[in-house]
Structures are given as structure tokens and as C-alpha cells.
Design a protein around this motif. Structure first.
Motif, mmCIF file in Angstrom:
data_model
loop_
_atom_site.group_PDB
_atom_site.id
_atom_site.type_symbol
_atom_site.label_atom_id
_atom_site.label_comp_id
_atom_site.label_asym_id
_atom_site.label_seq_id
_atom_site.Cartn_x
_atom_site.Cartn_y
_atom_site.Cartn_z
ATOM 1 N N LEU A 52 -2.775 19.591 3.388
ATOM 2 C CA LEU A 52 -1.121 19.827 3.116
ATOM 3 C C LEU A 52 -0.552 18.623 3.028
ATOM 4 O O LEU A 52 -0.706 17.454 4.150
ATOM 5 N N PRO A 53 0.504 18.232 2.169
ATOM 6 C CA PRO A 53 0.987 16.936 2.316
ATOM 7 C C PRO A 53 2.073 16.765 3.267
ATOM 8 O O PRO A 53 2.657 17.390 3.820
ATOM 9 N N LEU A 54 1.806 15.748 4.158
ATOM 10 C CA LEU A 54 2.601 15.353 5.368
ATOM 11 C C LEU A 54 3.490 14.230 5.203
ATOM 12 O O LEU A 54 4.687 14.517 5.895
ATOM 13 N N SER A 55 3.105 13.192 4.834
ATOM 14 C CA SER A 55 3.963 12.052 4.618
ATOM 15 C C SER A 55 3.531 10.919 3.580
ATOM 16 O O SER A 55 2.420 11.171 3.102
ATOM 17 N N LEU A 56 4.672 10.303 3.101
ATOM 18 C CA LEU A 56 4.407 9.310 2.100
ATOM 19 C C LEU A 56 4.579 7.967 2.730
ATOM 20 O O LEU A 56 5.840 7.709 3.387
ATOM 21 N N ASP A 57 3.772 7.082 2.851
ATOM 22 C CA ASP A 57 3.531 5.801 3.505
ATOM 23 C C ASP A 57 3.798 4.663 2.588
ATOM 24 O O ASP A 57 2.942 4.637 1.826
ATOM 25 N N LEU A 58 4.907 3.880 2.877
ATOM 26 C CA LEU A 58 4.843 2.654 2.050
ATOM 27 C C LEU A 58 4.759 1.453 3.045
ATOM 28 O O LEU A 58 5.566 1.350 3.936
ATOM 29 N N THR A 59 3.646 0.697 2.748
ATOM 30 C CA THR A 59 3.326 -0.337 3.763
ATOM 31 C C THR A 59 3.145 -1.726 3.004
ATOM 32 O O THR A 59 2.751 -1.887 2.083
ATOM 33 N N ILE A 78 0.825 -1.052 0.003
ATOM 34 C CA ILE A 78 0.140 -0.021 0.089
ATOM 35 C C ILE A 78 0.829 1.223 0.218
ATOM 36 O O ILE A 78 1.844 1.437 0.575
ATOM 37 N N GLU A 79 0.591 2.238 -0.872
ATOM 38 C CA GLU A 79 1.275 3.324 -0.893
ATOM 39 C C GLU A 79 0.170 4.719 -0.625
ATOM 40 O O GLU A 79 -0.662 4.754 -1.551
ATOM 41 N N ARG A 80 0.419 5.546 0.225
ATOM 42 C CA ARG A 80 -0.476 6.335 0.466
ATOM 43 C C ARG A 80 0.310 7.706 0.950
ATOM 44 O O ARG A 80 1.364 7.746 1.473
ATOM 45 N N LEU A 81 -0.382 8.835 0.276
ATOM 46 C CA LEU A 81 0.006 10.143 0.753
ATOM 47 C C LEU A 81 -0.970 10.544 1.752
ATOM 48 O O LEU A 81 -2.278 10.654 1.756
ATOM 49 N N ARG A 82 -0.340 10.834 3.039
ATOM 50 C CA ARG A 82 -1.142 11.459 4.244
ATOM 51 C C ARG A 82 -1.081 13.026 4.224
ATOM 52 O O ARG A 82 -0.022 13.673 3.931
ATOM 53 N N LEU A 83 -2.126 13.542 4.339
ATOM 54 C CA LEU A 83 -2.321 15.096 4.275
ATOM 55 C C LEU A 83 -3.098 15.326 5.489
ATOM 56 O O LEU A 83 -3.757 14.592 6.136
ATOM 57 N N LEU A 84 -2.518 16.420 6.010
ATOM 58 C CA LEU A 84 -3.349 17.056 7.235
ATOM 59 C C LEU A 84 -3.679 18.498 6.793
ATOM 60 O O LEU A 84 -2.871 19.316 6.496
ATOM 61 N N GLY A 85 -5.052 18.852 7.118
ATOM 62 C CA GLY A 85 -5.371 20.079 6.548
ATOM 63 C C GLY A 85 -5.192 20.311 4.988
ATOM 64 O O GLY A 85 -5.272 21.519 4.468
ATOM 65 N N ASP A 107 -0.028 -10.977 19.954
ATOM 66 C CA ASP A 107 0.420 -12.224 20.194
ATOM 67 C C ASP A 107 1.874 -12.360 19.692
ATOM 68 O O ASP A 107 2.422 -13.465 19.644
ATOM 69 N N GLY A 108 2.439 -11.265 19.260
ATOM 70 C CA GLY A 108 3.887 -11.224 18.811
ATOM 71 C C GLY A 108 4.108 -11.280 17.372
ATOM 72 O O GLY A 108 5.183 -11.278 16.731
ATOM 73 N N ARG A 109 3.002 -11.532 16.675
ATOM 74 C CA ARG A 109 2.962 -11.759 15.013
ATOM 75 C C ARG A 109 3.231 -10.325 14.408
ATOM 76 O O ARG A 109 2.466 -9.529 14.524
ATOM 77 N N PRO A 110 4.433 -10.272 13.422
ATOM 78 C CA PRO A 110 4.218 -9.018 12.578
ATOM 79 C C PRO A 110 3.408 -9.006 11.459
ATOM 80 O O PRO A 110 3.342 -10.075 10.937
ATOM 81 N N VAL A 111 2.720 -7.837 11.542
ATOM 82 C CA VAL A 111 1.710 -7.579 10.662
ATOM 83 C C VAL A 111 1.647 -6.501 9.695
ATOM 84 O O VAL A 111 1.046 -6.389 8.980
ATOM 85 N N ASP A 112 2.439 -5.479 9.974
ATOM 86 C CA ASP A 112 2.625 -4.299 9.267
ATOM 87 C C ASP A 112 4.192 -3.656 9.270
ATOM 88 O O ASP A 112 4.607 -3.343 10.074
ATOM 89 N N LEU A 113 4.707 -3.683 8.139
ATOM 90 C CA LEU A 113 6.084 -3.167 7.875
ATOM 91 C C LEU A 113 5.855 -1.949 7.107
ATOM 92 O O LEU A 113 5.354 -1.710 5.911
ATOM 93 N N GLU A 114 6.347 -0.847 7.687
ATOM 94 C CA GLU A 114 6.264 0.457 7.030
ATOM 95 C C GLU A 114 7.479 1.244 6.842
ATOM 96 O O GLU A 114 8.388 1.246 7.769
ATOM 97 N N PHE A 115 7.417 2.035 5.782
ATOM 98 C CA PHE A 115 8.602 2.894 5.567
ATOM 99 C C PHE A 115 7.750 4.469 5.310
ATOM 100 O O PHE A 115 7.230 4.574 4.169
ATOM 101 N N ILE A 116 7.985 5.497 6.234
ATOM 102 C CA ILE A 116 7.193 6.472 6.254
ATOM 103 C C ILE A 116 8.256 7.517 6.061
ATOM 104 O O ILE A 116 9.076 7.946 6.872
#
Length: 261
Positions: free
Chosen positions: A155-162, A146-153, A233-242
Motif C-alpha cells: 500500500l502507498p505510504l509516502s512519496l519521497d523527494l531526495t 531521487i523520487e521514490r514511492l514507498r509502500l508498506l504491505g 562529521d557535520g556535513r549535510p548529505v541528504d535533503l528530503e521532502f517526504i
């Protein structure tokens, strides 16, 4: 010692003293800029205007030249600007992102505005070896990307690669990724809460793609947050580069010192 060599030695000494003075002024200006930056980010100037240069000098025991150099540093950061008739005013407000709780961006910034998501890419991809290893899935097996551009108000705030394991990611594809944090969706789909996350934070230069999406100058420094999130339970489920725009965000947290052994 010949007279010429004496004069040369004296000249070098004068140059060294002058260099030390310049370095001292630069050090003092940097220290003052750090203090003023903290005040700005803490909201110490609610009307957006900094005190007059003379007032700053008296409050911080700094010369006028030092004050001007410090304000120049903050202008270079595009945090303040000189406005005729008003003086020095804050032109960029940074949002505080906590590092001491495991929350999605919308949860973290809920008191500072509405976070919206522009979903640029979503779909299965073969897991690169480092991703597969960290998510504990077979190498080259599909994971949801998943690639998302996160905006606040707006305005671009972050680019998230998940990256998410496909047994969970398959259900994520049909979810409302534009208006809901992935963290909240993961908890709903798995039926258990998130437990912990490993994070790494560093400054990196924005590549051409990231700069264009974040509307930032190419090569500018951005804050890179790498986060591997686990279920309870310890399982890894989300790896992100933000990649965060550093001029719009400040990281904060409360740290406790462990008892000495």
C-alpha cells in the motif's frame, strides 16, 4: 421596555443557550473521539471491534448522542466504520513512525511489515538555490535527485523527494534503491555513520501529482516531513521532502524537558 422587545430579548437568550449546548456537545464529542482514537492506535481493540455505544458511554461518562457524534467523527476520518451485525469496527490501521531516532523508513517500520520502493526518478539535476544552500554546494551545480514511492504491505505510504551532493550521489545511481534505505547506502559509501538531522513536520494539501502517486484524493491533507541529514562529521548529505499519507501513519516520540537555566 415594550413587550415586543422583551419577547425578542428572551428569544435571543434562548437561541444563545441552545447554541452553547450544541457547542458543548460538539466539544465533548471531539474530546471523546480523541480518546477513542488513541485507544484504537494503541491497539486497545485487538479484535477490531469497538465496544457497544452504551458501554462506551458508561466507560467515558458520555451521553449516547455524544458517543454517536464521536463515532461519526472517526468515521469521517475513515478510521472506523459501522458494520451491520458487528457494530463499529476499525477499518484503517495506522503505522507508528518514531521521531526520536534517525532511521530510514524500512528501519523504522521493520516490525510492522516490509517496506518496498518504487523508484520513479533518479538522476542529476541542477541544484535549486535553496537546495544548494542547505547541502552547501555551489548554486546550479548538479545534485542527485531521487523520487521514490514507498509502500508498506503493497500500500502507498509516502512519496519521497531526495537531493544528495553529486560526489556521493554518482555512486548511488548504481545502488539498489528499490530494496535499500538511502541512509544505509550513504553510510556504506561514505564510510561513516549519519550523525543528526534537522526536521520540520507540517500538514499540506496533496497536489495533483502527489495525490495520484499516493492514491489519495486530490487536496487531501498529507503529512510533510522535511529532513536535512548530516554525517557524523557535520556535513549535510541528504535533503528530503517526504509526503506521508496521514490516514496510514502516526508520528510518535519521547521528549525530555531540558533543565531550567
Amino acid at each position: 421596555m415594550p413587550a415586543e422587545r422583551i419577547r425578542d430579548h428572551a428569544g435571543q437568550g434562548a437561541t444563545t443557550v441552545a447554541a452553547r449546548r450544541r457547542r458543548l456537545r460538539a466539544d465533548q464529542a471531539r474530546q471523546l473521539a480523541d480518546l477513542l482514537r488513541h485507544q484504537i492506535l494503541a491497539g486497545a481493540f485487538p479484535d477490531g471491534a469497538l465496544p457497544h455505544e452504551g458501554t462506551i458511554g458508561r466507560d467515558y461518562g458520555a451521553t449516547r448522542n455524544t458517543v454517536r457524534q464521536a463515532l461519526d467523527l472517526l468515521r469521517t476520518e475513515q478510521l472506523v466504520e459501522r458494520v451491520p451485525g458487528l457494530g463499529t469496527v476499525v477499518v484503517c490501521h495506522k503505522y507508528r513512525h518514531g521521531l526520536d531516532r534517525l532511521e530510514g523508513l524500512a528501519e523504522t517500520l521493520r516490525e510492522q511489515g516490509r517496506v518496498t520502493n518504487e523508484v520513479r526518478t533518479v538522476g542529476p539535476v541542477p541544484a535549486p538555490a535553496p537546495v544548494a544552500a542547505r547541502l552547501r554546494v555551489p548554486e546550479h551545480s548538479d545534485v542527485l535527485y531521487i523520487e521514490r514511492l514507498r509502500l508498506l504491505g503493497g500500500l502507498p505510504l509516502s512519496l519521497d523527494l531526495t537531493y544528495v551532493p553529486m560526489d556521493i550521489g554518482a555512486d548511488l545511481i548504481g545502488c539498489d534503491l528499490e530494496h535499500t534505505d538511502v541512509f544505509r547506502l550513504l553510510e556504506t559509501l561514505t564510510g561513516q555513520p549519519l550523525g543528526s538531522a534537522e526536521i520540520t513536520l507540517e500538514a499540506v494539501n496533496a497536489d495533483a501529482h502527489s495525490a495520484a502517486v499516493l492514491q489519495a484524493p486530490r487536496g487531501t491533507a498529507v503529512l510533510m516531513l522535511e529532513r536535512l541529514t548530516h554525517l557524523a562529521d557535520g556535513r549535510p548529505v541528504d535533503l528530503e521532502f517526504i509526503r506521508f499519507r496521514g490516514d496510514r501513519l502516526t508520528m510518535s516520540g519521547l521528549l525530555h524537558r531540558a533543565a531550567a537555566h
